[in-house]
Design a protein around this motif. Structure first.
Motif, PDB file in Angstrom:
ATOM      1  N   LYS A   1       9.981  16.440   2.638  1.00 40.07           N
ATOM      2  CA  LYS A   1       8.843  17.321   2.900  1.00 40.07           C
ATOM      3  C   LYS A   1       8.111  17.644   1.589  1.00 40.07           C
ATOM      4  O   LYS A   1       6.874  17.565   1.520  1.00 40.07           O
ATOM      5  CB  LYS A   1       9.309  18.604   3.571  1.00 40.07           C
ATOM      6  N   ARG A   2       8.878  17.999   0.556  1.00 34.88           N
ATOM      7  CA  ARG A   2       8.286  18.286  -0.747  1.00 34.88           C
ATOM      8  C   ARG A   2       7.569  17.049  -1.303  1.00 34.88           C
ATOM      9  O   ARG A   2       6.477  17.136  -1.857  1.00 34.88           O
ATOM     10  CB  ARG A   2       9.360  18.752  -1.716  1.00 34.88           C
ATOM     11  N   GLY A   3       8.202  15.887  -1.147  1.00 32.74           N
ATOM     12  CA  GLY A   3       7.604  14.654  -1.640  1.00 32.74           C
ATOM     13  C   GLY A   3       6.293  14.338  -0.959  1.00 32.74           C
ATOM     14  O   GLY A   3       5.310  13.965  -1.608  1.00 32.74           O
ATOM     15  N   LEU A   4       6.243  14.490   0.375  1.00 32.28           N
ATOM     16  CA  LEU A   4       5.017  14.222   1.118  1.00 32.28           C
ATOM     17  C   LEU A   4       3.899  15.172   0.706  1.00 32.28           C
ATOM     18  O   LEU A   4       2.745  14.759   0.541  1.00 32.28           O
ATOM     19  CB  LEU A   4       5.282  14.342   2.622  1.00 32.28           C
ATOM     20  N   GLU A   5       4.238  16.436   0.541  1.00 32.07           N
ATOM     21  CA  GLU A   5       3.229  17.414   0.122  1.00 32.07           C
ATOM     22  C   GLU A   5       2.686  17.082  -1.256  1.00 32.07           C
ATOM     23  O   GLU A   5       1.485  17.212  -1.511  1.00 32.07           O
ATOM     24  CB  GLU A   5       3.838  18.825   0.146  1.00 32.07           C
ATOM     25  N   PHE A   6       3.570  16.632  -2.154  1.00 36.01           N
ATOM     26  CA  PHE A   6       3.137  16.265  -3.502  1.00 36.01           C
ATOM     27  C   PHE A   6       2.188  15.068  -3.453  1.00 36.01           C
ATOM     28  O   PHE A   6       1.151  15.055  -4.127  1.00 36.01           O
ATOM     29  CB  PHE A   6       4.353  15.948  -4.367  1.00 36.01           C
ATOM     30  N   LEU A   7       2.529  14.057  -2.655  1.00 40.37           N
ATOM     31  CA  LEU A   7       1.683  12.868  -2.559  1.00 40.37           C
ATOM     32  C   LEU A   7       0.315  13.196  -1.964  1.00 40.37           C
ATOM     33  O   LEU A   7      -0.709  12.667  -2.412  1.00 40.37           O
ATOM     34  CB  LEU A   7       2.377  11.797  -1.712  1.00 40.37           C
ATOM     35  N   PRO A  38       0.815  -1.227   0.000  1.00 44.44           N
ATOM     36  CA  PRO A  38       0.000   0.000   0.000  1.00 44.44           C
ATOM     37  C   PRO A  38       0.843   1.268   0.000  1.00 44.44           C
ATOM     38  O   PRO A  38       0.494   2.258  -0.668  1.00 44.44           O
ATOM     39  CB  PRO A  38      -0.826  -0.124   1.285  1.00 44.44           C
ATOM     40  N   LEU A  39       1.944   1.256   0.745  1.00 47.27           N
ATOM     41  CA  LEU A  39       2.826   2.423   0.758  1.00 47.27           C
ATOM     42  C   LEU A  39       3.434   2.628  -0.619  1.00 47.27           C
ATOM     43  O   LEU A  39       3.448   3.745  -1.149  1.00 47.27           O
ATOM     44  CB  LEU A  39       3.936   2.235   1.793  1.00 47.27           C
ATOM     45  N   TYR A  40       3.936   1.552  -1.205  1.00 49.14           N
ATOM     46  CA  TYR A  40       4.578   1.643  -2.513  1.00 49.14           C
ATOM     47  C   TYR A  40       3.610   2.158  -3.571  1.00 49.14           C
ATOM     48  O   TYR A  40       3.949   3.034  -4.370  1.00 49.14           O
ATOM     49  CB  TYR A  40       5.131   0.283  -2.922  1.00 49.14           C
ATOM     50  N   ILE A  41       2.397   1.625  -3.596  1.00 49.63           N
ATOM     51  CA  ILE A  41       1.401   2.068  -4.580  1.00 49.63           C
ATOM     52  C   ILE A  41       1.145   3.558  -4.441  1.00 49.63           C
ATOM     53  O   ILE A  41       1.108   4.297  -5.430  1.00 49.63           O
ATOM     54  CB  ILE A  41       0.099   1.260  -4.432  1.00 49.63           C
ATOM     55  N   HIS A  42       0.993   4.022  -3.219  1.00 49.23           N
ATOM     56  CA  HIS A  42       0.696   5.431  -2.991  1.00 49.23           C
ATOM     57  C   HIS A  42       1.897   6.340  -3.216  1.00 49.23           C
ATOM     58  O   HIS A  42       1.731   7.555  -3.390  1.00 49.23           O
ATOM     59  CB  HIS A  42       0.162   5.625  -1.572  1.00 49.23           C
ATOM     60  N   MET A  43       3.102   5.776  -3.235  1.00 53.38           N
ATOM     61  CA  MET A  43       4.291   6.594  -3.468  1.00 53.38           C
ATOM     62  C   MET A  43       4.677   6.666  -4.938  1.00 53.38           C
ATOM     63  O   MET A  43       5.597   7.391  -5.304  1.00 53.38           O
ATOM     64  CB  MET A  43       5.470   6.070  -2.637  1.00 53.38           C
ATOM     65  N   TYR A  84      -2.552   1.007   8.938  1.00 55.71           N
ATOM     66  CA  TYR A  84      -2.189   2.416   9.076  1.00 55.71           C
ATOM     67  C   TYR A  84      -3.445   3.244   9.317  1.00 55.71           C
ATOM     68  O   TYR A  84      -4.377   3.208   8.520  1.00 55.71           O
ATOM     69  CB  TYR A  84      -1.496   2.926   7.805  1.00 55.71           C
ATOM     70  N   SER A  85      -3.443   3.989  10.389  1.00 57.75           N
ATOM     71  CA  SER A  85      -4.537   4.923  10.627  1.00 57.75           C
ATOM     72  C   SER A  85      -4.299   6.175   9.790  1.00 57.75           C
ATOM     73  O   SER A  85      -3.237   6.345   9.184  1.00 57.75           O
ATOM     74  CB  SER A  85      -4.617   5.291  12.108  1.00 57.75           C
ATOM     75  N   SER A  86      -5.268   7.072   9.777  1.00 64.17           N
ATOM     76  CA  SER A  86      -5.112   8.303   8.992  1.00 64.17           C
ATOM     77  C   SER A  86      -3.921   9.124   9.486  1.00 64.17           C
ATOM     78  O   SER A  86      -3.303   9.857   8.712  1.00 64.17           O
ATOM     79  CB  SER A  86      -6.402   9.135   9.067  1.00 64.17           C
ATOM     80  N   GLU A  87      -3.588   9.004  10.771  1.00 65.03           N
ATOM     81  CA  GLU A  87      -2.460   9.759  11.315  1.00 65.03           C
ATOM     82  C   GLU A  87      -1.116   9.101  11.000  1.00 65.03           C
ATOM     83  O   GLU A  87      -0.062   9.738  11.082  1.00 65.03           O
ATOM     84  CB  GLU A  87      -2.600   9.898  12.838  1.00 65.03           C
ATOM     85  N   GLU A 142       3.873   9.495   8.476  1.00 62.08           N
ATOM     86  CA  GLU A 142       5.044   9.011   9.187  1.00 62.08           C
ATOM     87  C   GLU A 142       5.586   7.735   8.561  1.00 62.08           C
ATOM     88  O   GLU A 142       6.801   7.553   8.443  1.00 62.08           O
ATOM     89  CB  GLU A 142       4.710   8.769  10.659  1.00 62.08           C
ATOM     90  N   GLU A 143       4.692   6.839   8.136  1.00 62.25           N
ATOM     91  CA  GLU A 143       5.134   5.598   7.512  1.00 62.25           C
ATOM     92  C   GLU A 143       5.831   5.868   6.175  1.00 62.25           C
ATOM     93  O   GLU A 143       6.848   5.248   5.858  1.00 62.25           O
ATOM     94  CB  GLU A 143       3.942   4.658   7.306  1.00 62.25           C
ATOM     95  N   ILE A 144       5.284   6.782   5.386  1.00 64.00           N
ATOM     96  CA  ILE A 144       5.911   7.122   4.103  1.00 64.00           C
ATOM     97  C   ILE A 144       7.255   7.802   4.342  1.00 64.00           C
ATOM     98  O   ILE A 144       8.245   7.518   3.665  1.00 64.00           O
ATOM     99  CB  ILE A 144       4.980   8.008   3.266  1.00 64.00           C
ATOM    100  N   ARG A 145       7.289   8.708   5.325  1.00 62.49           N
ATOM    101  CA  ARG A 145       8.555   9.376   5.652  1.00 62.49           C
ATOM    102  C   ARG A 145       9.609   8.345   6.071  1.00 62.49           C
ATOM    103  O   ARG A 145      10.769   8.405   5.647  1.00 62.49           O
ATOM    104  CB  ARG A 145       8.338  10.399   6.763  1.00 62.49           C
ATOM    105  N   ASP A 146       9.202   7.394   6.904  1.00 62.44           N
ATOM    106  CA  ASP A 146      10.125   6.360   7.358  1.00 62.44           C
ATOM    107  C   ASP A 146      10.604   5.504   6.185  1.00 62.44           C
ATOM    108  O   ASP A 146      11.785   5.148   6.099  1.00 62.44           O
ATOM    109  CB  ASP A 146       9.435   5.487   8.410  1.00 62.44           C
ATOM    110  N   PHE A 147       9.685   5.172   5.265  1.00 63.17           N
ATOM    111  CA  PHE A 147      10.037   4.389   4.076  1.00 63.17           C
ATOM    112  C   PHE A 147      11.093   5.121   3.254  1.00 63.17           C
ATOM    113  O   PHE A 147      12.107   4.545   2.856  1.00 63.17           O
ATOM    114  CB  PHE A 147       8.771   4.164   3.247  1.00 63.17           C
TER     115      PHE A 147
END
Length: 224
Positions: free
Chosen positions: A157-163, A133-138, A192-195, A199-204
């Protein structure tokens, strides 16, 4: 894991773009909802438009549960739970054929739109289930930074905002806790909860071994 969960993906023939405008993306999403019903055939497509009330209803006899998705200019990713025997093949046949008919008529072309049959990978390992799920969304990160799958991304930070702002994936549905009617979120929300998503994507992305995590996620995929 004892559920039949599959990572489905395909891309345009000759790597051509399969989504050219906002309307194309929206049509594919509409098809994802409409065709996920064993009672609905391709001939039903002309009865629906983006304002049709049936788009906001659950399918009466769903073939699959759509757990997450990402649409990219020249390919798509789906994570599906099969609900009935041969549900995946029935659903994907209608989905791809219906969208191909729409695309070819609109752009006055003929021939195959997709590069052969869709690819299917069963998600049968815990590491896959955690990271797919993380990979698909990234996947949209490919649009702003090539090579992130091997070495991460320079500006997280830029990557997370874009996603978060990317319109054509289900990440927004999970972050906002207001999923689209064609999405089943209970299974992935157990991970993964909405919160948790940011954090999970950042950690990845900041992991010292991004390549290994991508490998866990994509398993036997021959192209991404």
């Amino acid at each position: 894991m004892n559920k039949q969960i599959y990572h489905i993906f395909n891309r345009g023939t000759d790597k051509r773009k399969i989504f050219l405008t906002k309307n194309d993306y929206e049509r594919f999403l509409i098809n994802m909802k409409i065709f996920n019903d064993s009672d609905v055939g391709q001939h039903h497509l002309d009865r629906f438009d983006t304002e049709h009330p049936e788009l906001n209803k659950k399918s009466a006899h769903p073939l699959v549960d759509v757990l997450c998705f990402c649409l990219m200019p020249n390919h798509y990713h789906l994570l599906l739970l099969q609900r009935e025997e041969n549900g995946i093949s029935k659903y994907l046949h209608k989905l791809q054929m219906g969208y191909s008919k729409y695309f070819n008529m609109l752009y006055e072309r003929s021939g195959n739109l997709f590069q052969g049959a869709y690819k299917v990978v069963e998600v049968n390992k815990d590491s896959q289930f955690k990271y797919v799920p993380l990979y698909i969304h990234m996947n949209p990160l490919d649009l702003i930074e090539n090579g992130w799958k091997e070495k991460g991304i320079r500006n997280v930070k830029r990557g997370l905002e874009f996603l978060e702002k990317y319109r054509w994936s289900s990440l927004k549905d999970y972050i906002s806790d207001s999923p689209a009617p064609y999405l089943e979120t209970k299974i992935i929300s157990s991970l993964y909860s909405s919160e948790d998503w940011k954090e999970e994507i950042r950690d990845f992305l900041t992991s010292s071994n991004v390549r290994h995590r991508v490998s866990d996620a994509v398993a036997d995929i021959s192209y991404v």
